[in-house]
Write a protein that holds these residues in place. Structure first.
Motif, short mmCIF file in Angstrom:
data_model
loop_
_atom_site.label_atom_id
_atom_site.label_comp_id
_atom_site.label_asym_id
_atom_site.label_seq_id
_atom_site.Cartn_x
_atom_site.Cartn_y
_atom_site.Cartn_z
N ARG A 30 0.86 -1.19 0.00
CA ARG A 30 0.00 0.00 0.00
C ARG A 30 0.88 1.23 0.00
O ARG A 30 0.77 2.11 0.87
N CYS A 31 1.79 1.30 -0.97
CA CYS A 31 2.74 2.41 -1.02
C CYS A 31 1.98 3.74 -0.97
O CYS A 31 1.11 3.99 -1.83
N PHE A 33 2.56 6.59 -1.91
CA PHE A 33 2.68 7.43 -3.11
C PHE A 33 2.09 6.78 -4.35
O PHE A 33 2.15 7.35 -5.45
N CYS A 34 1.49 5.61 -4.20
CA CYS A 34 1.00 4.83 -5.35
C CYS A 34 0.02 5.65 -6.18
O CYS A 34 -0.98 6.14 -5.68
N VAL A 40 -5.64 -0.21 -6.97
CA VAL A 40 -5.22 -1.16 -5.93
C VAL A 40 -6.30 -1.35 -4.87
O VAL A 40 -6.56 -2.45 -4.41
N GLY A 70 0.34 -3.20 -12.43
CA GLY A 70 -0.61 -3.40 -11.35
C GLY A 70 -1.01 -2.13 -10.66
O GLY A 70 -0.82 -1.04 -11.19
N GLY A 71 -1.36 -2.50 -9.41
CA GLY A 71 -1.36 -3.71 -8.63
C GLY A 71 -0.05 -4.51 -8.73
O GLY A 71 0.97 -4.00 -9.18
N ASN A 98 6.68 -5.63 -7.92
CA ASN A 98 7.34 -5.14 -6.70
C ASN A 98 8.33 -6.17 -6.15
O ASN A 98 8.93 -5.95 -5.09
N ASP A 120 10.37 -2.57 -8.86
CA ASP A 120 10.46 -1.44 -7.93
C ASP A 120 11.43 -1.79 -6.80
O ASP A 120 11.33 -2.85 -6.20
N LYS A 122 11.87 -0.10 -3.46
CA LYS A 122 11.11 0.96 -2.77
C LYS A 122 12.01 1.88 -1.95
O LYS A 122 11.76 3.07 -1.85
S1 SF4 Z 1 0.86 -1.03 -7.28
FE1 SF4 Z 1 3.04 -0.67 -6.93
S2 SF4 Z 1 3.15 1.40 -6.09
FE2 SF4 Z 1 1.00 0.70 -5.89
S3 SF4 Z 1 0.83 -0.19 -3.83
FE3 SF4 Z 1 1.35 -1.86 -5.24
S4 SF4 Z 1 3.60 -1.99 -5.22
FE4 SF4 Z 1 3.03 -0.02 -4.34
#
Ligand code: SF4
Length: 228
Positions: A30-31, A33-34, A40, A70-71, A98, A120, A122
């Motif tokens: 639940r980044c 900054f997503c 999501v 994604g997701g 991720n 990613d 992070k």
């Molecule tokens: S889609 Fe990517 S940026 Fe968004 S919550 Fe999932 S891992 Fe994080």
């Protein structure tokens, strides 16, 4: 499980390729900054996969690739079947991930189903919980994905969205240790959007981002800014 979003034409998501981007819903992070917060967390309508195949059939010869994003795509139980169908249409396949499911990345690559992976990174491992908005992150899995991408021969990039509240110079030094042997890392500029999970976060300034790049020069051969 179906995709919940589609960007029918992109020149930004697969380097030097014209692509169509598919978004899936589940994510185990639940980044804050997503940008895909609505995807999501909230999406409840899906696009029938056959509709996607029908659309892509009309794009053969016009686009090069499909980006599966994604997701977190590796959470889709039928990911392999779907990617196989896309690959059989003749498209290059890029996987955005991720890195929490190294086994799936390995299987997809070894079965020649993916051509490029963007993973990613992070933050420093210590700051993964903060940066992913997730208390229990299996760092071993992240390490396995990093090591697999570095050693497998697949074409890949690592990428980090820089957030002023989350990244400092010590994190970047630790990331240099984490990514020893990696060939490519992008530092991406954060742009706040209404769809972000958390409001009020800030981009890292260009001057500071360049400082971060200089820390990793000599460690990662291709270290670049994206979006600055
Ligand atoms: S889609 Fe990517 S940026 Fe968004 S919550 Fe999932 S891992 Fe994080």
């Amino acid at each position: 499980m179906d995709f919940v979003g589609i960007d029918k034409f992109s020149i930004l998501d697969y380097e030097d390729k014209i692509s169509c981007v598919l978004f899936c819903k589940p994510c185990n992070f639940r980044c804050p900054f997503c940008h895909n917060g609505t995807t999501v967390l909230e999406a409840d309508t899906t696009i029938p996969f056959q509709d996607i195949l029908d659309f892509l059939n009309t794009r053969k010869g016009l686009i090069d690739a499909v980006v599966v994003s994604g997701g977190e795509p590796t959470l889709m139980p039928d990911l392999k079947e779907k990617i196989t169908a896309l690959k059989n249409m003749g498209f290059l396949i890029k996987l955005d991930t991720n890195g929490t499911n190294p086994q799936t990345i390995k299987e997809l690559y070894e079965e020649h189903l993916i051509d490029y992976v963007a993973m990613d990174i992070k933050n420093s491992f210590e700051k993964y919980p903060l940066t992913t908005g997730t208390k229990c992150v299996d760092i071993e899995k992240i390490k396995q994905s990093i090591n697999y991408l570095i050693s497998s021969g697949i074409d890949y990039e690592f990428r980090t969205t820089l957030i002023d509240e989350f990244h400092d110079i010590e994190d970047i030094k630790k990331m240099g240790e984490m990514l020893k042997g990696a060939k490519k890392l992008y530092f991406q500029k954060f742009v706040e959007r209404d769809s972000c999970i958390q409001k009020g976060l800030h981009e890292v300034s260009e001057a500071k981002a360049k400082q971060f790049v200089s820390v990793l020069q000599g460690i990662i051969p291709q270290i670049n800014l994206r979006g600055y």
